[in-house]
Design a protein around this motif. Structure first.
Motif, PDB file in Angstrom:
ATOM      1  N   LYS A  34       0.715  -0.975   7.930  1.00 55.35           N
ATOM      2  CA  LYS A  34       0.056  -1.240   9.206  1.00 55.35           C
ATOM      3  C   LYS A  34      -1.431  -1.529   9.047  1.00 55.35           C
ATOM      4  O   LYS A  34      -2.112  -1.824  10.036  1.00 55.35           O
ATOM      5  CB  LYS A  34       0.234  -0.044  10.144  1.00 55.35           C
ATOM      6  N   GLY A  35      -1.934  -1.400   7.831  1.00 54.71           N
ATOM      7  CA  GLY A  35      -3.353  -1.652   7.589  1.00 54.71           C
ATOM      8  C   GLY A  35      -4.253  -0.530   8.056  1.00 54.71           C
ATOM      9  O   GLY A  35      -5.449  -0.732   8.248  1.00 54.71           O
ATOM     10  N   LEU A  36      -3.690   0.652   8.236  1.00 54.13           N
ATOM     11  CA  LEU A  36      -4.486   1.789   8.692  1.00 54.13           C
ATOM     12  C   LEU A  36      -5.342   2.382   7.580  1.00 54.13           C
ATOM     13  O   LEU A  36      -6.405   2.949   7.847  1.00 54.13           O
ATOM     14  CB  LEU A  36      -3.580   2.875   9.275  1.00 54.13           C
ATOM     15  N   ILE A  37      -4.844   2.294   6.343  1.00 49.94           N
ATOM     16  CA  ILE A  37      -5.630   2.762   5.210  1.00 49.94           C
ATOM     17  C   ILE A  37      -5.701   1.635   4.172  1.00 49.94           C
ATOM     18  O   ILE A  37      -4.726   0.928   3.940  1.00 49.94           O
ATOM     19  CB  ILE A  37      -5.061   4.049   4.572  1.00 49.94           C
ATOM     20  N   ARG A  38      -6.865   1.487   3.616  1.00 55.97           N
ATOM     21  CA  ARG A  38      -7.080   0.458   2.603  1.00 55.97           C
ATOM     22  C   ARG A  38      -6.645   1.007   1.255  1.00 55.97           C
ATOM     23  O   ARG A  38      -6.850   2.190   0.969  1.00 55.97           O
ATOM     24  CB  ARG A  38      -8.559   0.097   2.557  1.00 55.97           C
ATOM     25  N   TYR A  39      -6.060   0.144   0.428  1.00 55.19           N
ATOM     26  CA  TYR A  39      -5.610   0.579  -0.887  1.00 55.19           C
ATOM     27  C   TYR A  39      -5.897  -0.492  -1.921  1.00 55.19           C
ATOM     28  O   TYR A  39      -6.179  -1.647  -1.597  1.00 55.19           O
ATOM     29  CB  TYR A  39      -4.119   0.926  -0.862  1.00 55.19           C
ATOM     30  N   TYR A  40      -5.819  -0.088  -3.162  1.00 53.28           N
ATOM     31  CA  TYR A  40      -6.075  -0.971  -4.299  1.00 53.28           C
ATOM     32  C   TYR A  40      -4.915  -0.809  -5.266  1.00 53.28           C
ATOM     33  O   TYR A  40      -4.384   0.278  -5.415  1.00 53.28           O
ATOM     34  CB  TYR A  40      -7.390  -0.576  -4.984  1.00 53.28           C
ATOM     35  N   GLN A  41      -4.528  -1.908  -5.900  1.00 50.10           N
ATOM     36  CA  GLN A  41      -3.447  -1.853  -6.878  1.00 50.10           C
ATOM     37  C   GLN A  41      -3.983  -2.203  -8.253  1.00 50.10           C
ATOM     38  O   GLN A  41      -4.827  -3.076  -8.392  1.00 50.10           O
ATOM     39  CB  GLN A  41      -2.327  -2.828  -6.527  1.00 50.10           C
ATOM     40  N   THR A  42      -3.426  -1.526  -9.259  1.00 48.38           N
ATOM     41  CA  THR A  42      -3.786  -1.858 -10.633  1.00 48.38           C
ATOM     42  C   THR A  42      -2.931  -3.031 -11.085  1.00 48.38           C
ATOM     43  O   THR A  42      -1.800  -3.201 -10.638  1.00 48.38           O
ATOM     44  CB  THR A  42      -3.543  -0.668 -11.576  1.00 48.38           C
ATOM     45  N   ASP A  43      -3.478  -3.835 -11.941  1.00 51.39           N
ATOM     46  CA  ASP A  43      -2.733  -4.969 -12.486  1.00 51.39           C
ATOM     47  C   ASP A  43      -1.681  -4.504 -13.481  1.00 51.39           C
ATOM     48  O   ASP A  43      -0.642  -5.124 -13.622  1.00 51.39           O
ATOM     49  CB  ASP A  43      -3.680  -5.945 -13.190  1.00 51.39           C
ATOM     50  N   ASP A  44      -1.951  -3.398 -14.152  1.00 57.12           N
ATOM     51  CA  ASP A  44      -1.066  -2.927 -15.211  1.00 57.12           C
ATOM     52  C   ASP A  44       0.319  -2.536 -14.697  1.00 57.12           C
ATOM     53  O   ASP A  44       1.327  -2.995 -15.201  1.00 57.12           O
ATOM     54  CB  ASP A  44      -1.679  -1.723 -15.938  1.00 57.12           C
ATOM     55  N   ASN A  45       0.369  -1.683 -13.689  1.00 57.95           N
ATOM     56  CA  ASN A  45       1.663  -1.181 -13.228  1.00 57.95           C
ATOM     57  C   ASN A  45       1.872  -1.275 -11.719  1.00 57.95           C
ATOM     58  O   ASN A  45       2.880  -0.814 -11.213  1.00 57.95           O
ATOM     59  CB  ASN A  45       1.866   0.268 -13.684  1.00 57.95           C
ATOM     60  N   GLY A  46       0.915  -1.841 -11.011  1.00 59.46           N
ATOM     61  CA  GLY A  46       1.040  -1.997  -9.566  1.00 59.46           C
ATOM     62  C   GLY A  46       0.899  -0.709  -8.783  1.00 59.46           C
ATOM     63  O   GLY A  46       1.234  -0.647  -7.607  1.00 59.46           O
ATOM     64  N   LYS A  47       0.379   0.333  -9.413  1.00 57.84           N
ATOM     65  CA  LYS A  47       0.209   1.624  -8.742  1.00 57.84           C
ATOM     66  C   LYS A  47      -0.905   1.533  -7.703  1.00 57.84           C
ATOM     67  O   LYS A  47      -1.905   0.862  -7.911  1.00 57.84           O
ATOM     68  CB  LYS A  47      -0.128   2.692  -9.780  1.00 57.84           C
ATOM     69  N   ASN A  48      -0.706   2.210  -6.572  1.00 60.74           N
ATOM     70  CA  ASN A  48      -1.685   2.199  -5.490  1.00 60.74           C
ATOM     71  C   ASN A  48      -2.711   3.308  -5.662  1.00 60.74           C
ATOM     72  O   ASN A  48      -2.365   4.426  -6.019  1.00 60.74           O
ATOM     73  CB  ASN A  48      -0.992   2.399  -4.141  1.00 60.74           C
ATOM     74  N   PHE A  49      -3.953   2.964  -5.373  1.00 56.08           N
ATOM     75  CA  PHE A  49      -5.040   3.933  -5.374  1.00 56.08           C
ATOM     76  C   PHE A  49      -5.847   3.773  -4.105  1.00 56.08           C
ATOM     77  O   PHE A  49      -5.878   2.708  -3.491  1.00 56.08           O
ATOM     78  CB  PHE A  49      -5.952   3.749  -6.595  1.00 56.08           C
ATOM     79  N   TYR A  50      -6.512   4.847  -3.717  1.00 53.03           N
ATOM     80  CA  TYR A  50      -7.293   4.891  -2.490  1.00 53.03           C
ATOM     81  C   TYR A  50      -8.647   5.497  -2.807  1.00 53.03           C
ATOM     82  O   TYR A  50      -8.735   6.436  -3.587  1.00 53.03           O
ATOM     83  CB  TYR A  50      -6.589   5.759  -1.438  1.00 53.03           C
ATOM     84  N   ARG A  51      -9.697   4.976  -2.186  1.00 56.38           N
ATOM     85  CA  ARG A  51     -11.036   5.544  -2.363  1.00 56.38           C
ATOM     86  C   ARG A  51     -11.196   6.718  -1.410  1.00 56.38           C
ATOM     87  O   ARG A  51     -10.868   6.621  -0.228  1.00 56.38           O
ATOM     88  CB  ARG A  51     -12.093   4.497  -2.089  1.00 56.38           C
ATOM     89  N   SER A  52     -11.710   7.810  -1.929  1.00 57.93           N
ATOM     90  CA  SER A  52     -11.846   9.017  -1.104  1.00 57.93           C
ATOM     91  C   SER A  52     -12.733   8.769   0.114  1.00 57.93           C
ATOM     92  O   SER A  52     -12.462   9.294   1.193  1.00 57.93           O
ATOM     93  CB  SER A  52     -12.376  10.188  -1.923  1.00 57.93           C
TER      94      SER A  52
END
Length: 77
Positions: A34-52
């Motif tokens: 829904k675009g409520l939280i912004r996330y980032y994906q790594t190129d290596d494995n596609g894992k999602n990360f979020y900035r605190s």
């Protein structure tokens, strides 16, 4: 679980966010979709990360408090 820091901002993964927000992993996925939280994906494995800092803003907009009763999570890096 501290994963890494990006420009002094702690990076959190899906499990960290679910635990912090006290929601399921599926709910975290819905927030992303829904675009409520912004996330980032790594190129290596596609894992999602979020900035605190961005999760902190999300909590403030929602008027939710963290487990310590604070809206401000603070930075750990």
């Amino acid at each position: 679980r501290v994963k890494d820091c990006l420009n002094g901002d702690e990076l959190l993964d899906n499990y960290d966010i679910a635990k912090l927000l006290n929601v399921s992993l599926r709910t975290v996925a819905r927030y992303r979709e829904k675009g409520l939280i912004r996330y980032y994906q790594t190129d290596d494995n596609g894992k999602n990360f979020y900035r605190s800092s961005e999760i902190q803003e999300f909590l403030q907009k929602r008027g939710k408090k963290d487990k310590g009763g604070n809206t401000n999570m603070g930075k750990l890096c």
